[in-house]
Design an enzyme around this catalytic site. Sequence first.
Site, PDB file in Angstrom:
ATOM      1  N   GLU A 110       6.258 -14.355 -11.977  1.00 11.59           N
ATOM      2  CA  GLU A 110       5.809 -13.167 -11.528  1.00 11.59           C
ATOM      3  C   GLU A 110       5.016 -12.242 -12.615  1.00 11.59           C
ATOM      4  O   GLU A 110       3.919 -11.783 -12.268  1.00 11.59           O
ATOM      5  CB  GLU A 110       6.922 -12.439 -11.041  1.00 11.59           C
ATOM      6  CG  GLU A 110       7.369 -12.610  -9.623  1.00 11.59           C
ATOM      7  CD  GLU A 110       8.491 -11.785  -9.264  1.00 11.59           C
ATOM      8  OE1 GLU A 110       8.429 -11.356  -7.888  1.00 11.59           O
ATOM      9  OE2 GLU A 110       9.476 -11.564 -10.122  1.00 11.59           O
TER      10      GLU A 110
ATOM     11  N   ASN B 109      -1.672   1.977   6.281  1.00 16.23           N
ATOM     12  CA  ASN B 109      -0.825   0.748   5.861  1.00 16.23           C
ATOM     13  C   ASN B 109      -0.608  -0.269   6.934  1.00 16.23           C
ATOM     14  O   ASN B 109      -0.455   0.279   8.040  1.00 16.23           O
ATOM     15  CB  ASN B 109       0.421   1.162   5.082  1.00 16.23           C
ATOM     16  CG  ASN B 109       0.317   1.851   3.759  1.00 16.23           C
ATOM     17  OD1 ASN B 109      -0.685   1.724   3.381  1.00 16.23           O
ATOM     18  ND2 ASN B 109       1.417   2.330   3.673  1.00 16.23           N
ATOM     19  N   GLY B 110      -0.768  -1.527   6.832  1.00 17.71           N
ATOM     20  CA  GLY B 110      -0.556  -2.359   7.880  1.00 17.71           C
ATOM     21  C   GLY B 110      -1.728  -3.187   8.233  1.00 17.71           C
ATOM     22  O   GLY B 110      -2.602  -3.294   7.564  1.00 17.71           O
TER      23      GLY B 110
ATOM     24  N   ARG C 109       3.374  -0.192  -5.039  1.00 19.89           N
ATOM     25  CA  ARG C 109       3.124  -0.655  -3.764  1.00 19.89           C
ATOM     26  C   ARG C 109       1.864  -1.331  -3.469  1.00 19.89           C
ATOM     27  O   ARG C 109       1.594  -2.116  -2.477  1.00 19.89           O
ATOM     28  CB  ARG C 109       3.118   0.528  -2.522  1.00 19.89           C
ATOM     29  CG  ARG C 109       4.968   1.120  -2.487  1.00 19.89           C
ATOM     30  CD  ARG C 109       4.779   2.112  -1.444  1.00 19.89           C
ATOM     31  NE  ARG C 109       4.642   1.486  -0.246  1.00 19.89           N
ATOM     32  CZ  ARG C 109       5.510   1.292   0.527  1.00 19.89           C
ATOM     33  NH1 ARG C 109       6.600   1.230   0.383  1.00 19.89           N
ATOM     34  NH2 ARG C 109       5.228   0.752   1.963  1.00 19.89           N
TER      35      ARG C 109
ATOM     36  N   LYS D  40       5.370  -4.240  -4.596  1.00 20.22           N
ATOM     37  CA  LYS D  40       6.851  -3.950  -4.371  1.00 20.22           C
ATOM     38  C   LYS D  40       7.585  -4.202  -3.055  1.00 20.22           C
ATOM     39  O   LYS D  40       8.329  -4.922  -2.766  1.00 20.22           O
ATOM     40  CB  LYS D  40       7.251  -2.632  -5.089  1.00 20.22           C
ATOM     41  CG  LYS D  40       8.914  -2.518  -5.078  1.00 20.22           C
ATOM     42  CD  LYS D  40       9.405  -3.322  -6.137  1.00 20.22           C
ATOM     43  CE  LYS D  40      10.841  -2.962  -6.354  1.00 20.22           C
ATOM     44  NZ  LYS D  40      11.504  -3.658  -7.417  1.00 20.22           N
TER      45      LYS D  40
ATOM     46  N   HIS E 244      15.356 -36.970 -10.402  1.00 28.44           N
ATOM     47  CA  HIS E 244      14.893 -37.608  -9.083  1.00 28.44           C
ATOM     48  C   HIS E 244      13.591 -37.226  -9.041  1.00 28.44           C
ATOM     49  O   HIS E 244      13.012 -36.732  -7.821  1.00 28.44           O
ATOM     50  CB  HIS E 244      15.840 -37.267  -8.247  1.00 28.44           C
ATOM     51  CG  HIS E 244      17.174 -37.817  -8.086  1.00 28.44           C
ATOM     52  ND1 HIS E 244      17.561 -39.138  -7.979  1.00 28.44           N
ATOM     53  CD2 HIS E 244      18.432 -37.259  -8.453  1.00 28.44           C
ATOM     54  CE1 HIS E 244      18.885 -39.342  -8.177  1.00 28.44           C
ATOM     55  NE2 HIS E 244      19.297 -38.298  -8.542  1.00 28.44           N
TER      56      HIS E 244
ATOM     57  N   LYS F  45      11.038 -14.684 -12.060  1.00 25.13           N
ATOM     58  CA  LYS F  45      10.805 -13.571 -12.594  1.00 25.13           C
ATOM     59  C   LYS F  45       9.628 -14.164 -13.593  1.00 25.13           C
ATOM     60  O   LYS F  45       8.558 -13.195 -13.871  1.00 25.13           O
ATOM     61  CB  LYS F  45      12.138 -13.123 -13.351  1.00 25.13           C
ATOM     62  CG  LYS F  45      12.809 -12.126 -13.121  1.00 25.13           C
ATOM     63  CD  LYS F  45      12.236 -10.938 -12.327  1.00 25.13           C
ATOM     64  CE  LYS F  45      12.664 -10.369 -11.241  1.00 25.13           C
ATOM     65  NZ  LYS F  45      12.153 -11.126  -9.773  1.00 25.13           N
TER      66      LYS F  45
ATOM     67  N   GLU G 114      15.701 -17.326  -9.589  1.00 24.37           N
ATOM     68  CA  GLU G 114      15.436 -16.272  -9.826  1.00 24.37           C
ATOM     69  C   GLU G 114      14.893 -16.029 -11.292  1.00 24.37           C
ATOM     70  O   GLU G 114      13.796 -15.491 -11.560  1.00 24.37           O
ATOM     71  CB  GLU G 114      16.660 -15.358  -9.751  1.00 24.37           C
ATOM     72  CG  GLU G 114      16.451 -13.987 -10.322  1.00 24.37           C
ATOM     73  CD  GLU G 114      15.384 -13.224  -9.369  1.00 24.37           C
ATOM     74  OE1 GLU G 114      15.009 -12.012  -9.639  1.00 24.37           O
ATOM     75  OE2 GLU G 114      14.937 -13.464  -8.288  1.00 24.37           O
TER      76      GLU G 114
ATOM     77  N   TRP H 214      -2.931  -2.323  -1.483  1.00 30.50           N
ATOM     78  CA  TRP H 214      -2.811  -3.896  -1.845  1.00 30.50           C
ATOM     79  C   TRP H 214      -3.746  -4.583  -0.754  1.00 30.50           C
ATOM     80  O   TRP H 214      -3.449  -4.631   0.456  1.00 30.50           O
ATOM     81  CB  TRP H 214      -1.621  -4.207  -1.560  1.00 30.50           C
ATOM     82  CG  TRP H 214      -1.185  -5.584  -1.988  1.00 30.50           C
ATOM     83  CD1 TRP H 214      -0.811  -5.973  -3.222  1.00 30.50           C
ATOM     84  CD2 TRP H 214      -1.084  -6.876  -1.006  1.00 30.50           C
ATOM     85  NE1 TRP H 214      -0.549  -7.456  -3.173  1.00 30.50           N
ATOM     86  CE2 TRP H 214      -0.562  -7.759  -1.752  1.00 30.50           C
ATOM     87  CE3 TRP H 214      -1.206  -7.028   0.389  1.00 30.50           C
ATOM     88  CZ2 TRP H 214      -0.416  -9.204  -1.211  1.00 30.50           C
ATOM     89  CZ3 TRP H 214      -0.998  -7.898   0.816  1.00 30.50           C
ATOM     90  CH2 TRP H 214      -0.548  -9.079   0.127  1.00 30.50           C
TER      91      TRP H 214
ATOM     92  N   CYS I 279       0.616  -1.124  -0.165  1.00 29.97           N
ATOM     93  CA  CYS I 279      -0.019  -0.111  -0.053  1.00 29.97           C
ATOM     94  C   CYS I 279       1.003   1.250  -0.073  1.00 29.97           C
ATOM     95  O   CYS I 279       1.993   1.106   0.541  1.00 29.97           O
ATOM     96  CB  CYS I 279      -0.879   0.067   1.083  1.00 29.97           C
ATOM     97  SG  CYS I 279      -2.073  -1.261   1.422  1.00 29.97           S
TER      98      CYS I 279
END
Length: 605
Positions: A487, A100-101, A27, A600, A503, A484, A480, A74, A2
């Site tokens: 995402e 926020n939170g 955010r 983010k 395996h 990516k 990574e 968010w 947020c």
Amino acid sequence: MCGIIGCVGTDETVPTLMDGLSNLEYRGYDSAGVAVQNGKGIATFKRSGKVAEVRKALPESPPSGTVGIGHTRWSTHGPPTDQNAHPHTDPESRVAVVHNGVIENYDTLRAELEATGNTFVSDTDTEVIPHLVAHYLDQGDDHETAFRRTLDRLDGSYAVAAIIDGDDTIYCARHGTPLVVGIGDGSYFLASDVPAFLERTSEVVYLEDGEIARIEPDGFSMMDVHGDPIETEIEHIDWDPKDTGKGAYDHYMLKEIDTQPTALKKTLEGRIEPETGTVSLDGLDPGHFEEFEQVDLVACGTSYHAALYGAKILQEAGIEAQAHRASEYGTSSQLVSESTLAIPVTQSGETADTLSAMADAAEAGATTVAVTNVMGSTVARQADETVFIRAGPEIGVAATKTFSSQVVTLLLLARRLAEDMDDGEPREDFDEVLAALDRLPDDIQHVLESSDARSVAHKHIDSDAFLFIGRHLAFPVAKEGALKFKEITYEHAESFTSGRLKHGPLALVTPSTPIFAVATGEVRSKTLTNATEAKSRGAPIVLVTDDCDANADLGDYHLEIPETHELLEGLLANVQLQLVSYYAANRLDREIDKPRNLAKSVTVE
């Protein structure tokens, strides 16, 4: 998560708020809204969806006023609807709040307020805050006291800002979630993050946990929860406002991939001297780490992959080092003591899980050295020492340039640790490492200019799944690469150490599951063997290596990297995989900079 924006003392309050929200949309972008004190009450405009939806909702002549707050969300409590968008108000719209939170005791507070006749219109935890402020105003408290009494009732984490009808003041506070005040020329700003107002000022004051700020047209003041004044220190942010814009690029992500050479030059500037073979790291002089026996790196997401890379470099240097997922650190059985060096790795410096892990390490007696990108961030202020990666602002939700800068910073830090710690074994070829580091920006530029990633991405766009493999330093890169890809494309992607393929994961292999084989370092031959096993089962092989010609028969497609020191090959391979993800997502018409469900900076645990 947020984003909060506030401004006081500017005649263009609504446009300023909207610009700030656009800058903060990385955010969170489930919903957004603004509230303005216009002398006739508080005017609130909010909508589900992106900031653009709020722009559409604004009247042709937006309300005037010199005080306002805004928020881009968010979602945590409640789905992204118009009703759940911030700002939230009390029933009479005397108080507007952005937050926020997570308010952990909101159920109890809401039940208490409903019992006194309050009606709630949203599913959010935030809505209890304006109701509480209004409740204390009704009891006869002044505005500041009502705000402070409300904070005293809240359990959990918060960054909160409130405006009250008839008062040209923003009241704000933080507990576990970031807030920063910007000091302009005759105007003041409030935000979750500096990019919100960077084009207007680079002079800032960071709020600490438990601090409250009053921001007014003629200045701002800080106090503690009891109302006692606190001295403030103004800091200068050395970021170019142009870095927060896309420029000629369609997406921030591509811009940030392309600017990695510049970011790495800043990471290395003044820190390496290839001619003398020396490394200088922000005051961490020789002998600084001689009392430590083990190293714990803690991180999340892309930063965790950088920590994995760094841990392997440390292990090669004879140091007992492990990378831990920050969310699991406090529950794992590792031994942490005064001889432990804990290294939290975080781009934003505000990742809640990483901050919690750092606190756990400190409580057990460990010393903390943070590796982060943001000056003034919580991790930078709470760690015993901080090494900044200097990558500049990164706006795209999918981290790119900061991974490269984190790995390089950890490599330099590993050199200091290897020289200082009893079991450390400094590399005999470190002069070659420094020479390769000096060339690294140019090597990455070569990859950017010569990559065939676009055509590789387009050829495999209709695949069922995407597998990424590698060994040793190539494994964090494979992880990574898969992260990516999933995402920003929303396609299924997985990563494995290449030896694990046979395996179990080999059962996933079909002609519709391309395998990206990162073949670097001394163990590349084993990765090539594992790729051959997958090819014999029909999998298309995308080979990422520095000698594609020698493996022309194995690779169906090739992404070549320049020859360099084995410690840095993974960074060049990573750029190729970043480009593959970008071009695949672009071909699929995904929201590249704002992938669904992600944000983010993850500031809740």
